[in-house]
Write an enzyme that holds these catalytic residues in place. Structure first.
Site, PDB file in Angstrom:
ATOM      1  N   SER A 230       0.651  -1.167  -0.276  1.00 12.46           N
ATOM      2  CA  SER A 230       0.118  -0.049  -0.126  1.00 12.46           C
ATOM      3  C   SER A 230       1.011   1.308  -0.016  1.00 12.46           C
ATOM      4  O   SER A 230       1.683   1.477  -0.824  1.00 12.46           O
ATOM      5  CB  SER A 230      -1.011  -0.061   1.271  1.00 12.46           C
ATOM      6  OG  SER A 230      -2.080   0.893   1.086  1.00 12.46           O
TER       7      SER A 230
ATOM      8  N   ASP B 121      -9.276  -7.198  -4.132  1.00 12.25           N
ATOM      9  CA  ASP B 121      -8.793  -5.965  -3.956  1.00 12.25           C
ATOM     10  C   ASP B 121      -9.638  -4.555  -4.250  1.00 12.25           C
ATOM     11  O   ASP B 121      -9.992  -4.733  -5.326  1.00 12.25           O
ATOM     12  CB  ASP B 121      -7.378  -5.915  -4.704  1.00 12.25           C
ATOM     13  CG  ASP B 121      -6.323  -5.025  -3.819  1.00 12.25           C
ATOM     14  OD1 ASP B 121      -6.502  -3.932  -3.136  1.00 12.25           O
ATOM     15  OD2 ASP B 121      -5.063  -5.370  -3.977  1.00 12.25           O
TER      16      ASP B 121
ATOM     17  N   HIS C 201      -7.356  -6.424  -0.168  1.00 12.63           N
ATOM     18  CA  HIS C 201      -5.958  -5.322  -0.300  1.00 12.63           C
ATOM     19  C   HIS C 201      -4.962  -5.903   0.622  1.00 12.63           C
ATOM     20  O   HIS C 201      -3.753  -5.439   0.297  1.00 12.63           O
ATOM     21  CB  HIS C 201      -6.607  -3.987   0.240  1.00 12.63           C
ATOM     22  CG  HIS C 201      -5.567  -2.891   0.392  1.00 12.63           C
ATOM     23  ND1 HIS C 201      -4.787  -2.635  -0.816  1.00 12.63           N
ATOM     24  CD2 HIS C 201      -5.177  -2.024   1.338  1.00 12.63           C
ATOM     25  CE1 HIS C 201      -3.934  -1.667  -0.419  1.00 12.63           C
ATOM     26  NE2 HIS C 201      -4.013  -1.283   0.932  1.00 12.63           N
TER      27      HIS C 201
END
Length: 540
Positions: free
Chosen positions: A240, A468, A515
């Site tokens: 991320s 995701d 994610h």
């Protein structure tokens, strides 16, 4: 059989999926809301922790060091993990930040060794320590795993996402440290986790310089750490925001990476509103899914909107027709509209973002309600885990969220409302592995051109979860751009340069993961990572 695959081969009959497509499982769950949830009201079912439980947790005020220790105790074969107490050893205080560095020797942690008698992949040494950097109150929290009785040839460095900490990788440390010849390091970003939390300030007035200064705050600390550890080359994994910073590091400090692995990185796709406006108009993103998705459903169900060809054989680098959409845009010359549909974010959210009020500020201001607010995220984020592990991660998350704000304030300079990058990586990522460095491999611009050479490329892996909420199509666009840059560079390269070129890019999809691919699908993630690490060993 491994359930993450590259995008090579397959069919082009995929239906178009954007960031905003709701998950089928989420739609079904929303349509079957229980009578009990209706009785609780709009927010009663979202914040799962009761008022009394939340107050008790706030009152107990668990130190971050204790919460991290509990999470790391779930690492297989490591029952008593080492945990230094140089930061986070006491609850937060209104008077001063408890995340300031205490260099006392008695707060250091002795390494823990696991022998082959209790550790089938041992012997290994586990270590927890603070690495002091230059300047006042600048130090990085580090957790490492070193294989014993063998040569140490390779290093893996792991960076977490926004507001998180290295403890979130607890499902990966054991699996990744099985690879012979590797030492695994996980770092808390400066101003996050249990790293020290110096005041975050941006002094530049120019828009682009402000973005660069915010990025440098993190990547300069990473480079200082590398020098302190005397590591010349390493493999860098970032999740991320950590993935975004990993790209920024590779561009500013070239010549030190063997491979770059980006796990659901933020900031790749370009949105014109985020790029052009000083205070961007609200743009749409499913960043809200980070707080609303139930991970138990995410890992139990395969996303029907992703074709099997993309999961098992790939689809010619054309994830859900992302390439054809890009080509149509090039033909039309229309580069002003984002490919994803737009709808306004709530005005209050945009106001808070523009005022640089982080979500963790709200947790701190909430006082006794803080743990309950955090439970709205943790109860969904960790719903697929055993109850005791989920509770440990909730405590860990709250212990970090309530600390004095520091690195979290960089977010508003890097991302616009809706989590689109102000300086998108899609504009820059093709330069990774193609920077000018000195003949001995160090990065500098102060020497004569005759003493410089260009990097010969590095392999780049982009990893996304099947469910995701991050823009997976952006990863495939980045893959295409990186490979096109390689072809362009090789056109004028010598025979020797072509032979030694290492540049490449590929996208992988981790099945039944969201994610947080490293946690949702940790077994498949670890298997993919081990293969990538062994590939580095073979190439080097």
């Amino acid at each position: 059989m491994m359930t993450a695959t590259t995008a090579n081969g397959g069919s082009d009959d995929a239906r178009v999926r954007t960031q905003q497509s709701p998950l089928a499982s989420q739609r079904a769950r929303e349509s079957s809301t229980s009578a009990e949830e209706n009785r609780k009201g709009k927010f009663g079912g979202f914040f799962t922790l009761g008022y009394k439980e939340g107050f008790n947790q706030w009152w107990a005020n668990m130190p971050a060091a204790a919460a991290e220790h509990t999470v790391l105790s779930y690492i297989p074969y490591l029952r008593k993990p080492p945990t230094h107490t140089q930061t986070g050893s006491a609850p937060p205080s209104a008077n001063a930040s408890t995340m300031s560095l205490d260099p006392s020797v008695d707060r250091e942690a002795a390494p823990v060794r696991t022998t082959s008698l209790v550790d089938p992949y041992g012997p290994r040494q586990w270590n927890s320590q603070m690495v002091k950097l230059g300047g006042r109150n600048r130090a990085l929290n580090e957790f490492s795993v070193e294989r014993l009785d063998e040569a140490h040839e390779q290093n893996l460095v792991m960076l977490h996402g926004y507001g998180a900490g290295l403890g979130f990788f607890y499902k990966n440390f054991e699996g990744l440290s099985r690879v012979p010849g590797w030492t695994v390091y996980a770092l808390d970003l400066l101003g996050m986790g249990r790293s020290s939390r110096p005041p975050f300030r941006v002094h530049a007035k120019d828009r682009q310089k402000s973005i660069t200064e915010a990025e440098d705050w993190f990547v300069d600390a990473l480079e200082e750490w590398r020098v302190k550890r005397n590591i010349n080359r390493f493999t860098l994994l970032g999740h991320s925001l950590g993935g975004y910073m990993a790209v920024a590091y590779a561009l500013k400090y070239p010549g030190h990476l063997n491979k770059l692995i980006l796990a659901s990185p933020v900031g790749i796709p370009e949105d014109p509103y985020a790029v052009n406006a000083a205070m961007p108009d609200p743009t749409d993103s499913t960043v809200t899914n980070e707080f609303s998705q139930d991970q138990a459903a995410t890992i139990e169900h395969s996303n029907p909107e992703i074709p099997d060809s993309a999961k098992t054989k790939g689809d010619n680098n054309n994830f859900l027709n992302a390439r054809s959409k890009a080509q149509k845009q090039d033909v039309s010359g229309d580069d002003t509209n984002p490919s994803a549909p737009r709808k306004p974010l709530p005005k209050w959210l945009t106001y808070l973002w523009d005022a640089n009020i982080s979500p963790f500020s709200l947790v701190r201001w909430a006082g006794p309600l803080g743990p309950r607010f955090v439970s709205g995220w943790t109860s969904r984020r960790f719903s697929h885990l055993p109850p005791d592990e989920a509770q440990a991660l909730h405590n860990y998350a709250y212990s970090l969220f309530k600390q004095r704000g520091s690195g979290e304030y960089a977010l508003a300079y890097i991302l616009a409302p809706g989590a689109f990058a102000r300086s998108p990586l899609i504009r820059r990522i093709h330069g990774v592995g193609r920077q000018m460095i000195t003949m001995n491999g160090s990065a500098t611009s102060s020497v004569a051109v005759a003493q410089q050479r260009r990097e010969n490329g590095i392999p780049i892996v982009l990893m996304y979860g099947e469910n995701d909420w991050m823009d997976i199509a952006g990863g495939y666009a980045a893959e295409q751009k990186i490979n096109e840059e390689r072809e362009r560079a090789l056109q004028s390269a010598s025979t020797d340069e072509k032979k030694h070129d290492r540049g490449s890019a590929k996208c992988l999809i981790i099945k039944k993961a969201g994610h947080h691919v490293y946690l949702d699908g940790f077994e498949d993630f670890n298997e993919v990572m081990r293969e990538e690490m062994m590939d580095v060993s073979r190439q080097n």
